[in-house]
Write a protein that holds these residues in place. Structure first.
Motif, PDB file in Angstrom:
ATOM      1  N   ARG A 122     -23.691  67.660 -24.158  1.00 54.61           N
ATOM      2  CA  ARG A 122     -22.426  66.891 -24.834  1.00 54.61           C
ATOM      3  C   ARG A 122     -21.793  65.891 -24.023  1.00 54.61           C
ATOM      4  N   ASN A 125     -22.697  62.322 -25.793  1.00 58.98           N
ATOM      5  CA  ASN A 125     -22.105  62.376 -27.236  1.00 58.98           C
ATOM      6  C   ASN A 125     -21.166  63.510 -27.679  1.00 58.98           C
ATOM      7  N   ARG A 126     -19.919  63.394 -27.431  1.00 64.03           N
ATOM      8  CA  ARG A 126     -18.944  64.233 -27.331  1.00 64.03           C
ATOM      9  C   ARG A 126     -18.804  65.086 -28.743  1.00 64.03           C
ATOM     10  N   GLU A 127     -19.556  64.417 -29.773  1.00 64.81           N
ATOM     11  CA  GLU A 127     -19.388  65.142 -31.160  1.00 64.81           C
ATOM     12  C   GLU A 127     -20.283  66.087 -31.260  1.00 64.81           C
ATOM     13  N   MET A 128     -21.323  66.192 -30.555  1.00 63.83           N
ATOM     14  CA  MET A 128     -22.281  67.298 -30.665  1.00 63.83           C
ATOM     15  C   MET A 128     -21.833  68.602 -31.003  1.00 63.83           C
TER      16      MET A 128
END
Length: 216
Positions: A122, A125-128
């Motif tokens: 993550r 890409n923090r939204e994972m």
């Protein structure tokens, strides 16, 4: 562990028979053993960094369902105003939820802090973690269909309604409110396809090779 031919066929049958159920729910209760199997399947979804960020709020109280239904009605009116003419009339004729009719509602949430500030996978890409919860929802949906239960995702609903009604802490993100229950029948095709809202796209037009627009 290999998957044999009949097992593989069952998986594909379940995928292709899955439907978003709105108006076909029966009041029959869902046995606890079956509900536990479905939630176990949801809990075995893939998750980024194995953080398992999901929680499941089971909603059976009619008063709580009524508040969520009221929230849907507000968002539904807002959505109708975005369409014009015949499109608006078509939208208003659609049955888009089964909040009161389904015996069980399930709110699936994401705890973005569960594994600490740094999570394997993550970092770029923090939204994972949010996507991981969506995988959990899909597992739940397919498991329910395999149990001959219907599921409907109520997406026309402001998150704050779920925060307030279900007392969800502000740091927890509601991802899905699902209606679950036995149904009178499953539609042969998705309702929005069969009613002419939109057609199913041709898979061949969605496949690219090596780069966007690349032809095989």
């Amino acid at each position: 562990m290999d998957i044999n031919e009949s097992e593989r066929a069952a998986v594909y049958k379940t995928i292709f028979a899955r439907r978003d159920v709105r108006g076909e729910f029966l009041p029959d209760p869902v046995p606890e053993a079956i509900l536990r199997r479905i939630l176990t399947a949801a809990h075995h979804a893939p998750s980024v960094g194995f953080m398992q960020p999901w929680d499941f709020i089971l909603v059976r109280d009619p008063a709580i369902k009524r508040r969520i239904k009221d929230g849907f009605e507000t968002a539904h009116r807002e959505a109708a105003a975005l369409f014009e003419g015949e499109r608006r009339e078509h939208y208003q004729r659609l049955k888009l939820e089964g909040i009161l009719e389904s015996p069980v509602g399930i709110c699936v949430t994401c705890d973005r802090s569960r594994a600490g500030p740094v999570v394997i996978g993550r970092t770029a890409n923090r939204e994972m973690d949010l996507y991981s919860v969506v995988c959990s929802v899909q597992n739940l949906w397919l498991a329910a269909r395999a149990e001959n239960l219907g599921v409907g995702w109520v997406s026309i609903l402001h998150r704050q309604v779920l925060h307030d009604t279900l007392r969800i802490p502000s740091a927890i993100v509601p991802i899905a409110y699902l209606c679950l229950g036995y149904v009178r029948a499953f539609h042969d095709r998705p309702e929005l396809e069969s009613t002419g809202w939109l057609p199913r796209l041709d898979l061949e037009t969605l496949i690219h090779h090596d780069v966007w627009g690349g032809e095989g």
